[in-house]
Enzyme design. Structure first.
Site, PDB file in Angstrom:
ATOM      1  N   SER A 169       0.865  -1.212  -0.033  1.00 52.66           N
ATOM      2  CA  SER A 169      -0.029   0.075   0.112  1.00 52.66           C
ATOM      3  C   SER A 169       0.776   0.989  -0.067  1.00 52.66           C
ATOM      4  O   SER A 169       1.815   1.294  -0.821  1.00 52.66           O
ATOM      5  CB  SER A 169      -1.124  -0.051   1.317  1.00 52.66           C
ATOM      6  OG  SER A 169      -1.971   1.266   1.160  1.00 52.66           O
ATOM      7  N   THR A 170       0.597   2.031   0.958  1.00 53.12           N
ATOM      8  CA  THR A 170       1.376   3.377   1.151  1.00 53.12           C
ATOM      9  C   THR A 170       2.764   3.075   1.007  1.00 53.12           C
ATOM     10  O   THR A 170       3.474   2.363   1.666  1.00 53.12           O
ATOM     11  CB  THR A 170       1.171   4.364   2.190  1.00 53.12           C
ATOM     12  OG1 THR A 170      -0.255   4.391   2.231  1.00 53.12           O
ATOM     13  CG2 THR A 170       1.772   5.576   2.226  1.00 53.12           C
ATOM     14  N   HIS A 195      -2.554  -1.239  -3.549  1.00 56.40           N
ATOM     15  CA  HIS A 195      -3.920  -0.396  -3.245  1.00 56.40           C
ATOM     16  C   HIS A 195      -3.755   0.696  -4.204  1.00 56.40           C
ATOM     17  O   HIS A 195      -3.027   1.809  -3.978  1.00 56.40           O
ATOM     18  CB  HIS A 195      -3.886  -0.033  -1.908  1.00 56.40           C
ATOM     19  CG  HIS A 195      -3.991  -1.004  -0.725  1.00 56.40           C
ATOM     20  ND1 HIS A 195      -4.072  -0.823   0.560  1.00 56.40           N
ATOM     21  CD2 HIS A 195      -4.581  -2.195  -1.144  1.00 56.40           C
ATOM     22  CE1 HIS A 195      -4.164  -2.008   1.239  1.00 56.40           C
ATOM     23  NE2 HIS A 195      -4.778  -2.862   0.098  1.00 56.40           N
ATOM     24  N   MET A 289      -0.175   1.349   5.348  1.00 58.37           N
ATOM     25  CA  MET A 289      -1.154   1.553   6.561  1.00 58.37           C
ATOM     26  C   MET A 289      -2.257   0.393   6.601  1.00 58.37           C
ATOM     27  O   MET A 289      -2.540  -0.256   5.490  1.00 58.37           O
ATOM     28  CB  MET A 289      -1.392   2.864   6.572  1.00 58.37           C
ATOM     29  CG  MET A 289      -2.454   3.246   5.479  1.00 58.37           C
ATOM     30  SD  MET A 289      -2.806   4.923   5.627  1.00 58.37           S
ATOM     31  CE  MET A 289      -3.934   5.121   4.288  1.00 58.37           C
ATOM     32  N   ASP A 292      -4.367  -4.951   5.903  1.00 52.79           N
ATOM     33  CA  ASP A 292      -4.724  -5.680   4.744  1.00 52.79           C
ATOM     34  C   ASP A 292      -3.656  -6.592   4.450  1.00 52.79           C
ATOM     35  O   ASP A 292      -2.369  -5.982   4.205  1.00 52.79           O
ATOM     36  CB  ASP A 292      -5.029  -4.850   3.527  1.00 52.79           C
ATOM     37  CG  ASP A 292      -5.560  -5.650   2.454  1.00 52.79           C
ATOM     38  OD1 ASP A 292      -6.174  -6.651   2.624  1.00 52.79           O
ATOM     39  OD2 ASP A 292      -5.626  -5.284   1.202  1.00 52.79           O
TER      40      ASP A 292
END
Length: 353
Positions: A169-170, A195, A289, A292
Site C-alpha cells: 500500500s502506501t 492499493h 498502512m 490488509d
C-alpha cells in the site's frame, strides 16, 4: 498539546484550494499554514513557512507537479501528497510523481460536491501519516528510477511450479519497483496487489514494465501466471489465483465489496494463493498502512508457503508488515534492499526441494 501537522496546499484552482484547506482544518491535529497557486509560489512559501507536509496538484500551469517534485526533493525534501485527477494524463503524471518522491496520492472527485468528503477523509489520514515519513534520502539524489541489475536469467527446473505473491500500500509503488528491477529474467510468475484506484494500475504496470527485466502488465480475467511475467491487480477489482486445468495457475479478476477496507485487497489475493498454491508459493508483504494482507499471509504460512515482511526501518509506513508479523504470519523480516536476493535464494531452494 501535541504539535499540529503544518500543511501547505498547492493548487491552481481557488475553489480546490479553499475546499482542501477547509477540509484539512477540520482535523484539530492539522493546520493549513499557506496556499500556493503554482510551483513558483509554492517554492517561496516552503522556504518561508517550512511546512511539515505539502499537498500538490498534479496538473498546474507553468510547471506541473512532477517537474516541481524533481526540482524540490533533491534540494528540500518534504513529504508530499499528490492530488490527482482521474484522467489518463493525470494518472500518468501521478505515477511519475511517486517515482520522483511523492509519498502518496488522492484523487479529486468528479464534482466538488460528489465524493468530496470521502476524498478529504482520505487526505486527512494520509497527511498525518506523511508527516512521520522520513524523506531525507532524496536529498542530492539525481536518479529517479532504480538501476536495473542485469542478472543471469533463471534456468531452474521448476520455476513454473512456483509462485510469488506481493501485497503493498502506501510507499509500495516504489518498493515494488526496486524489487522487480533486481529480479532475473525467467523468475517464477509474480502476482501483485497494490492499493490503487481504477485507471492508475494500468499506468503503473506500464511504468514498471519499462523499468524491469520482467514483463509487467495489469491483469485481466483468465490471464495465466507464467515465469518471467508479473500480473498487477486492476484497480477496483479483486484478483484471485486459481488452479488451471492441466496444471499451473491463472487469475480471476472481479469487482466486489471492500475486503479489509480495500478493493483490490491483499487478503483476497493471499488467501487465494494459500488455497491454490499452498507450499509452492512465496508471500511478500510490503510497506502500507492498516492490516490488509496480514490474515492472508498467515493463511499462506499455514498452508506451507514461505513468507517475507519488509522490515520497519525500510518501510514508508510500517503498518501492514507490522500487523502480519504480530499475527505470526511473517517468517523473515527483511530490509527492502535485501528482498530480491532473499527471493532468488528461496526460489532456488524451492527448485531443488
Amino acid at each position: 498539546m501535541t504539535k499540529r501537522v503544518r500543511v501547505l496546499v498547492v493548487d491552481d484552482s481557488a475553489l480546490v484550494r479553499q475546499a482542501i484547506s477547509h477540509g484539512l482544518n477540520q482535523d484539530p491535529s492539522i493546520e493549513v499554514v499557506g496556499q500556493a497557486v503554482d510551483a513558483f509560489m509554492a517554492r517561496d512559501l516552503i522556504v518561508r513557512l517550512r511546512p511539515d507536509v505539502v499537498t500538490l496538484d498534479v496538473e498546474m500551469p507553468r510547471m506541473n507537479g512532477v517537474e516541481f517534485l524533481r526540482r524540490l526533493m533533491p534540494q528540500y525534501p518534504l513529504p508530499v501528497i499528490m492530488v490527482s485527477s482521474q484522467t489518463r494524463a493525470g494518472c500518468r503524471v501521478t505515477i511519475e510523481a511517486l517515482e520522483a518522491g511523492a509519498v502518496d496520492f488522492v484523487t479529486k472527485p468528479s464534482g466538488m460536491g460528489i465524493g468530496l468528503e470521502q476524498m478529504l477523509v482520505e487526505l486527512r489520514e494520509k497527511v498525518k501519516i506523511a508527516a512521520a515519513v522520513d524523506v531525507s534520502h532524496w536529498r542530492k539524489r539525481r536518479d529517479v528510477l532504480p538501476r536495473i541489475v542485469k542478472r543471469k536469467p533463471m534456468t531452474l527446473n521448476r520455476t513454473g511450479d512456483l509462485l510469488v505473491a506481493i501485497g503493498a500500500s502506501t510507499g509500495g509503488t516504489e518498493a515494488t519497483r526496486k524489487i522487480l528491477s533486481q529480479l532475473p529474467e525467467g523468475f517464477p510468475g509474480i502476482v501483485i496487489t497494490q492499493h490503487m484506484p481504477p485507471g492508475f494500475t494500468s499506468m503503473y504496470a506500464e511504468s514498471l514494465d519499462r523499468s524491469c527485466p520482467l514483463k509487467v502488465r495489469e491483469a485481466h480475467n483468465g490471464d495465466r501466471v507464467a515465469p518471467g511475467q508479473v500480473l498487477l491487480a486492476p484497480g477496483g477489482k479483486h484478483m484471485r489465483v486459481v488452479r488451471r486445468n492441466g496444471g499451473g495457475w491463472e487469475v480471476v479478476c472481479r469487482e466486489g465489496e471492500l475486503v479489509s477496507g480495500h478493493c483490490p485487497s491483499v487478503d483476497v489475493l493471499f488467501e487465494s494463493v494459500a488455497r491454490a498454491a499452498r507450499a509452492k508459493a512465496i508471500g511478500v508483504i510490503l510497506t502500507g498502512m492498516g492490516q490488509d494482507g496480514a490474515d492472508g499471509l498467515l493463511a499462506m504460512a499455514r498452508a506451507g508457503a514461505r513468507t517475507i515482511g519488509q522490515d520497519r526501518q525500510s518501510c514508508v509506513v510500517y503498518g501492514m508488515p507490522k500487523v502480519a508479523h504480530e499475527k505470526g504470519a511473517v517468517q523473515k523480516l527483511v530490509p527492502l534492499a535485501n528482498i530480491p536476493e532473499v527471493l532468488v535464494r528461496l526460489v532456488a531452494e524451492g527448485d531443488h526441494g
